[in-house]
Write a protein that holds these residues in place. Sequence first.
Motif, PDB file in Angstrom:
ATOM      1  N   GLN A  22     -16.746 161.836  -8.763  1.00  0.00           N
ATOM      2  CA  GLN A  22     -17.321 160.499  -8.961  1.00  0.00           C
ATOM      3  C   GLN A  22     -16.828 159.260  -8.374  1.00  0.00           C
ATOM      4  O   GLN A  22     -17.749 157.646  -8.202  1.00  0.00           O
ATOM      5  CB  GLN A  22     -16.025 159.820 -10.665  1.00  0.00           C
ATOM      6  CG  GLN A  22     -16.682 158.291 -11.114  1.00  0.00           C
ATOM      7  CD  GLN A  22     -15.412 158.677 -12.400  1.00  0.00           C
ATOM      8  OE1 GLN A  22     -14.617 159.242 -12.585  1.00  0.00           O
ATOM      9  NE2 GLN A  22     -15.841 157.248 -13.214  1.00  0.00           N
ATOM     10  N   LEU A  26     -19.190 155.927  -6.904  1.00  0.00           N
ATOM     11  CA  LEU A  26     -19.319 154.639  -6.967  1.00  0.00           C
ATOM     12  C   LEU A  26     -19.116 154.097  -5.806  1.00  0.00           C
ATOM     13  O   LEU A  26     -18.674 153.128  -5.595  1.00  0.00           O
ATOM     14  CB  LEU A  26     -17.648 154.429  -7.950  1.00  0.00           C
ATOM     15  CG  LEU A  26     -18.047 154.910  -8.960  1.00  0.00           C
ATOM     16  CD1 LEU A  26     -17.021 154.955  -9.967  1.00  0.00           C
ATOM     17  CD2 LEU A  26     -19.355 153.900 -10.342  1.00  0.00           C
ATOM     18  N   TYR A  38     -22.564 151.220 -14.830  1.00  0.00           N
ATOM     19  CA  TYR A  38     -21.400 152.823 -14.325  1.00  0.00           C
ATOM     20  C   TYR A  38     -21.207 152.665 -15.865  1.00  0.00           C
ATOM     21  O   TYR A  38     -21.107 152.484 -17.081  1.00  0.00           O
ATOM     22  CB  TYR A  38     -19.992 152.856 -14.364  1.00  0.00           C
ATOM     23  CG  TYR A  38     -19.259 154.182 -14.461  1.00  0.00           C
ATOM     24  CD1 TYR A  38     -19.338 155.172 -13.990  1.00  0.00           C
ATOM     25  CD2 TYR A  38     -18.556 153.708 -15.858  1.00  0.00           C
ATOM     26  CE1 TYR A  38     -18.647 156.586 -14.519  1.00  0.00           C
ATOM     27  CE2 TYR A  38     -17.681 155.490 -16.207  1.00  0.00           C
ATOM     28  CZ  TYR A  38     -17.856 156.183 -15.761  1.00  0.00           C
ATOM     29  OH  TYR A  38     -17.209 158.105 -15.367  1.00  0.00           O
ATOM     30  N   ASP A  40     -20.470 155.707 -19.159  1.00  0.00           N
ATOM     31  CA  ASP A  40     -19.739 157.221 -19.261  1.00  0.00           C
ATOM     32  C   ASP A  40     -20.279 157.806 -20.480  1.00  0.00           C
ATOM     33  O   ASP A  40     -20.069 156.881 -21.752  1.00  0.00           O
ATOM     34  CB  ASP A  40     -18.016 157.035 -19.427  1.00  0.00           C
ATOM     35  CG  ASP A  40     -17.237 158.241 -18.773  1.00  0.00           C
ATOM     36  OD1 ASP A  40     -17.694 158.575 -19.626  1.00  0.00           O
ATOM     37  OD2 ASP A  40     -16.306 157.805 -18.611  1.00  0.00           O
ATOM     38  N   SER A  97     -11.681 158.377 -16.129  1.00  0.00           N
ATOM     39  CA  SER A  97     -12.955 158.286 -15.777  1.00  0.00           C
ATOM     40  C   SER A  97     -13.014 157.065 -15.941  1.00  0.00           C
ATOM     41  O   SER A  97     -14.104 156.169 -15.162  1.00  0.00           O
ATOM     42  CB  SER A  97     -14.387 158.998 -15.990  1.00  0.00           C
ATOM     43  OG  SER A  97     -14.463 159.435 -17.605  1.00  0.00           O
ATOM     44  N   ALA A 101     -13.555 153.657 -13.003  1.00  0.00           N
ATOM     45  CA  ALA A 101     -14.585 152.841 -12.661  1.00  0.00           C
ATOM     46  C   ALA A 101     -13.912 152.324 -12.705  1.00  0.00           C
ATOM     47  O   ALA A 101     -14.924 151.244 -11.291  1.00  0.00           O
ATOM     48  CB  ALA A 101     -15.995 153.633 -13.748  1.00  0.00           C
ATOM     49  N   CYS A 105     -15.442 149.576  -9.916  1.00  0.00           N
ATOM     50  CA  CYS A 105     -16.960 148.170  -9.827  1.00  0.00           C
ATOM     51  C   CYS A 105     -16.223 146.906  -9.345  1.00  0.00           C
ATOM     52  O   CYS A 105     -14.352 146.908  -9.472  1.00  0.00           O
ATOM     53  CB  CYS A 105     -17.054 148.582 -11.195  1.00  0.00           C
ATOM     54  SG  CYS A 105     -17.609 149.497 -11.959  1.00  0.00           S
ATOM     55  N   ASP A 109     -20.246 144.400 -11.886  1.00  0.00           N
ATOM     56  CA  ASP A 109     -20.779 145.559 -11.689  1.00  0.00           C
ATOM     57  C   ASP A 109     -20.423 145.359 -13.844  1.00  0.00           C
ATOM     58  O   ASP A 109     -19.629 145.196 -13.739  1.00  0.00           O
ATOM     59  CB  ASP A 109     -20.172 146.354 -11.213  1.00  0.00           C
ATOM     60  CG  ASP A 109     -20.559 146.236  -9.506  1.00  0.00           C
ATOM     61  OD1 ASP A 109     -21.364 146.621  -9.612  1.00  0.00           O
ATOM     62  OD2 ASP A 109     -19.496 146.728  -8.796  1.00  0.00           O
ATOM     63  N   LEU A 111     -19.339 148.639 -17.299  1.00  0.00           N
ATOM     64  CA  LEU A 111     -19.526 149.410 -17.013  1.00  0.00           C
ATOM     65  C   LEU A 111     -19.451 149.393 -19.346  1.00  0.00           C
ATOM     66  O   LEU A 111     -19.213 149.297 -19.499  1.00  0.00           O
ATOM     67  CB  LEU A 111     -17.591 149.778 -17.244  1.00  0.00           C
ATOM     68  CG  LEU A 111     -17.143 149.940 -15.966  1.00  0.00           C
ATOM     69  CD1 LEU A 111     -17.296 148.709 -15.035  1.00  0.00           C
ATOM     70  CD2 LEU A 111     -15.841 150.486 -16.167  1.00  0.00           C
ATOM     71  N   GLY A 156     -27.394 152.249 -10.699  1.00  0.00           N
ATOM     72  CA  GLY A 156     -25.631 153.343 -10.900  1.00  0.00           C
ATOM     73  C   GLY A 156     -26.277 154.338 -11.092  1.00  0.00           C
ATOM     74  O   GLY A 156     -26.707 155.139 -11.032  1.00  0.00           O
TER      75      GLY A 156
END
Length: 281
Positions: A22, A26, A38, A40, A97, A101, A105, A109, A111, A156
């Motif tokens: 990961q 990234l 991103y 998840d 994770s 992230a 990021c 960015d 999520l 992404g």
Amino acid sequence: MLSYRHGYHAGNHADVLKHLCQLILLEKLAQKDKPFVYIDTHAGAGLYDLQSEQAQKTAEYEQGIDRLMQLQSANPHICRYQALVGEYHQQHRYPGSPELAFRLCREHDSLQLMEWHNQEVLNLKANFKDRRNVHIHHRNGFEGLVALCPPKPARGMVLIDPSYELPQDYVEVVESVKAAQKRWAGGTFAIWYPMLAKARDKSQTMLDGLSQLPVEQVLNIQLWVGAQPDDFGMYGSGMVIINPPWQFDEQVESLLQVLPTSLSDSPDAGARCQWLRNTQG
């Protein structure tokens, strides 16, 4: 499965492999100034207490992040992972994770975090309260992935990390990735899976399905810390990367030269990285 809690397994050898992959993905995305997303699909709580009752019951982190933090390595990806995780490790915590992230990021960015477990999604919301550009969804991650595609921005990656407690999970991975990839052909899909005892391992059918998707590249990464048992137990894990970035396979190969002996004393420990599909030569 709504009974699964990742707190029992946080920081184990599977997390080390998953989160190193990961991190590389990234960082590759962040090399360009353009924003990325991103996603998840099975985010869990996002942050874990290694002194909790759950973590202490299994102590799986002892053969994972505890051992890796003792490693002196020149590998740049391992060094960055150690630096990032180290501040949590000193506080007896481990970043899942979503937390990793968020740290990797940038301000522009975004999520998209999904979690279906009623308590875990509350924990996730508490851990990410008031954080910028973080969107939390209480929904089935397989269904949610397809619904969110194509995302904006269209650059992404998605991390798919179900519990695999139900055999149906292996089927749903292939089906959801196939549907999402049709909508988001340029996305990178990273899929974690367990390597289980001979009597329980159902991953091969999933790998066959992923290798037949209409994409140019499907990379399979595996790390195991002992011999495959006959009846019960997880002896390793794998990561399937669809649409990996340039040179990602070479970077992972450098990790796999170090990880087996770093995370295990077993002579049966090992790793491999192989293309399931590669139309680029």
